[in-house]
Motif scaffolding. Structure first.
Motif, PDB file in Angstrom:
ATOM      1  N   LEU A  33       0.826  -1.205   0.000  1.00  0.00           N
ATOM      2  CA  LEU A  33       0.000   0.000   0.000  1.00  0.00           C
ATOM      3  C   LEU A  33       0.864   1.260   0.000  1.00  0.00           C
ATOM      4  O   LEU A  33       0.582   2.223  -0.701  1.00  0.00           O
ATOM      5  CB  LEU A  33      -0.918  -0.009   1.222  1.00  0.00           C
ATOM      6  N   VAL A  34       1.945   1.233   0.753  1.00  0.00           N
ATOM      7  CA  VAL A  34       2.803   2.407   0.881  1.00  0.00           C
ATOM      8  C   VAL A  34       3.664   2.644  -0.362  1.00  0.00           C
ATOM      9  O   VAL A  34       3.848   3.778  -0.786  1.00  0.00           O
ATOM     10  CB  VAL A  34       3.707   2.277   2.138  1.00  0.00           C
ATOM     11  N   VAL A  35       4.177   1.586  -0.972  1.00  0.00           N
ATOM     12  CA  VAL A  35       5.171   1.778  -2.044  1.00  0.00           C
ATOM     13  C   VAL A  35       4.696   1.412  -3.449  1.00  0.00           C
ATOM     14  O   VAL A  35       5.457   1.568  -4.408  1.00  0.00           O
ATOM     15  CB  VAL A  35       6.477   1.006  -1.746  1.00  0.00           C
ATOM     16  N   SER A  36       3.470   0.969  -3.598  1.00  0.00           N
ATOM     17  CA  SER A  36       3.039   0.459  -4.905  1.00  0.00           C
ATOM     18  C   SER A  36       3.041   1.505  -6.021  1.00  0.00           C
ATOM     19  O   SER A  36       3.113   1.148  -7.193  1.00  0.00           O
ATOM     20  CB  SER A  36       1.657  -0.185  -4.796  1.00  0.00           C
ATOM     21  N   ARG A  37       2.998   2.777  -5.700  1.00  0.00           N
ATOM     22  CA  ARG A  37       3.060   3.791  -6.760  1.00  0.00           C
ATOM     23  C   ARG A  37       4.482   4.011  -7.262  1.00  0.00           C
ATOM     24  O   ARG A  37       4.683   4.489  -8.366  1.00  0.00           O
ATOM     25  CB  ARG A  37       2.497   5.119  -6.268  1.00  0.00           C
ATOM     26  N   GLN A  38       5.467   3.668  -6.441  1.00  0.00           N
ATOM     27  CA  GLN A  38       6.864   3.894  -6.809  1.00  0.00           C
ATOM     28  C   GLN A  38       7.587   2.614  -7.231  1.00  0.00           C
ATOM     29  O   GLN A  38       8.658   2.686  -7.817  1.00  0.00           O
ATOM     30  CB  GLN A  38       7.655   4.509  -5.639  1.00  0.00           C
ATOM     31  N   ALA A  39       7.031   1.453  -6.918  1.00  0.00           N
ATOM     32  CA  ALA A  39       7.735   0.201  -7.192  1.00  0.00           C
ATOM     33  C   ALA A  39       6.735  -0.933  -7.401  1.00  0.00           C
ATOM     34  O   ALA A  39       5.597  -0.860  -6.957  1.00  0.00           O
ATOM     35  CB  ALA A  39       8.657  -0.138  -6.024  1.00  0.00           C
ATOM     36  N   ARG A  40       7.218  -1.966  -8.073  1.00  0.00           N
ATOM     37  CA  ARG A  40       6.444  -3.205  -8.158  1.00  0.00           C
ATOM     38  C   ARG A  40       6.696  -3.970  -6.868  1.00  0.00           C
ATOM     39  O   ARG A  40       7.839  -4.086  -6.430  1.00  0.00           O
ATOM     40  CB  ARG A  40       6.918  -4.075  -9.333  1.00  0.00           C
ATOM     41  N   VAL A  41       5.661  -4.491  -6.263  1.00  0.00           N
ATOM     42  CA  VAL A  41       5.806  -5.223  -5.013  1.00  0.00           C
ATOM     43  C   VAL A  41       5.546  -6.695  -5.283  1.00  0.00           C
ATOM     44  O   VAL A  41       4.492  -7.074  -5.796  1.00  0.00           O
ATOM     45  CB  VAL A  41       4.838  -4.694  -3.933  1.00  0.00           C
ATOM     46  N   LEU A  42       6.528  -7.506  -4.945  1.00  0.00           N
ATOM     47  CA  LEU A  42       6.412  -8.955  -5.038  1.00  0.00           C
ATOM     48  C   LEU A  42       6.329  -9.484  -3.616  1.00  0.00           C
ATOM     49  O   LEU A  42       6.970  -8.948  -2.716  1.00  0.00           O
ATOM     50  CB  LEU A  42       7.629  -9.537  -5.759  1.00  0.00           C
ATOM     51  N   VAL A  43       5.574 -10.551  -3.401  1.00  0.00           N
ATOM     52  CA  VAL A  43       5.324 -11.041  -2.049  1.00  0.00           C
ATOM     53  C   VAL A  43       5.635 -12.527  -1.969  1.00  0.00           C
ATOM     54  O   VAL A  43       5.299 -13.289  -2.877  1.00  0.00           O
ATOM     55  CB  VAL A  43       3.846 -10.791  -1.663  1.00  0.00           C
ATOM     56  N   ALA A  44       6.271 -12.919  -0.857  1.00  0.00           N
ATOM     57  CA  ALA A  44       6.513 -14.330  -0.558  1.00  0.00           C
ATOM     58  C   ALA A  44       6.236 -14.549   0.919  1.00  0.00           C
ATOM     59  O   ALA A  44       6.557 -13.708   1.754  1.00  0.00           O
ATOM     60  CB  ALA A  44       7.943 -14.712  -0.896  1.00  0.00           C
ATOM     61  N   ALA A  45       5.668 -15.710   1.242  1.00  0.00           N
ATOM     62  CA  ALA A  45       5.348 -16.011   2.633  1.00  0.00           C
ATOM     63  C   ALA A  45       6.486 -16.729   3.350  1.00  0.00           C
ATOM     64  O   ALA A  45       6.529 -16.758   4.568  1.00  0.00           O
ATOM     65  CB  ALA A  45       4.079 -16.858   2.707  1.00  0.00           C
ATOM     66  N   THR A  46       7.428 -17.307   2.579  1.00  0.00           N
ATOM     67  CA  THR A  46       8.547 -18.032   3.187  1.00  0.00           C
ATOM     68  C   THR A  46       9.862 -17.588   2.559  1.00  0.00           C
ATOM     69  O   THR A  46       9.889 -17.044   1.453  1.00  0.00           O
ATOM     70  CB  THR A  46       8.416 -19.549   2.981  1.00  0.00           C
ATOM     71  N   GLY A  47      10.944 -17.866   3.258  1.00  0.00           N
ATOM     72  CA  GLY A  47      12.262 -17.528   2.733  1.00  0.00           C
ATOM     73  C   GLY A  47      12.574 -18.257   1.434  1.00  0.00           C
ATOM     74  O   GLY A  47      13.133 -17.677   0.507  1.00  0.00           O
ATOM     75  N   MET A  48      12.214 -19.534   1.364  1.00  0.00           N
ATOM     76  CA  MET A  48      12.485 -20.306   0.146  1.00  0.00           C
ATOM     77  C   MET A  48      11.713 -19.745  -1.044  1.00  0.00           C
ATOM     78  O   MET A  48      12.249 -19.607  -2.136  1.00  0.00           O
ATOM     79  CB  MET A  48      12.135 -21.786   0.360  1.00  0.00           C
ATOM     80  N   ALA A  49      10.455 -19.405  -0.822  1.00  0.00           N
ATOM     81  CA  ALA A  49       9.664 -18.798  -1.897  1.00  0.00           C
ATOM     82  C   ALA A  49      10.278 -17.463  -2.311  1.00  0.00           C
ATOM     83  O   ALA A  49      10.333 -17.134  -3.495  1.00  0.00           O
ATOM     84  CB  ALA A  49       8.218 -18.611  -1.454  1.00  0.00           C
ATOM     85  N   GLY A  50      10.762 -16.702  -1.336  1.00  0.00           N
ATOM     86  CA  GLY A  50      11.419 -15.432  -1.633  1.00  0.00           C
ATOM     87  C   GLY A  50      12.665 -15.612  -2.476  1.00  0.00           C
ATOM     88  O   GLY A  50      12.909 -14.849  -3.420  1.00  0.00           O
ATOM     89  N   LEU A  51      13.479 -16.617  -2.135  1.00  0.00           N
ATOM     90  CA  LEU A  51      14.684 -16.898  -2.921  1.00  0.00           C
ATOM     91  C   LEU A  51      14.341 -17.260  -4.365  1.00  0.00           C
ATOM     92  O   LEU A  51      15.016 -16.822  -5.298  1.00  0.00           O
ATOM     93  CB  LEU A  51      15.481 -18.035  -2.285  1.00  0.00           C
TER      94      LEU A  51
END
Length: 66
Positions: A33-51
C-alpha cells in the motif's frame, strides 16, 4: 512526443521491484500500500519462496521478517 503519450510510456524505465518476505499477509499488504506507486511489489510467505522469486525475477530491495 507529448508527455503522457504512448511513446513516452515505452521509454520510461521499469519501476524497481521490492520483494516482501513475511508470513503475515497484513504486513505485505501494508508495505504494498505504501510503495506500490513507486515500485512493483512482489510477495513471498517463506524464505524459500522469496529466494525463488528473487532468482527468477530479480529485485532491487528485499524486506524480510527477521
Amino acid at each position: 512526443m507529448r508527455p503522457g503519450s504512448e511513446d513516452d510510456c515505452r521509454h520510461r524505465p521499469a519501476p524497481p521491484a521490492i520483494l516482501v518476505v513475511d508470513p503475515e499477509a497484513a504486513v505485505s499488504e501494508a508495505v504494498a500500500l505504501v510503495v506500490s506507486r513507486q515500485a512493483r511489489v512482489l510477495v513471498a510467505a517463506t524464505g524459500m519462496a522469496g529466494l525463488m522469486i528473487a532468482a527468477d525475477r530479480g529485485v532491487t530491495l528485499v524486506i524480510a521478517d527477521g
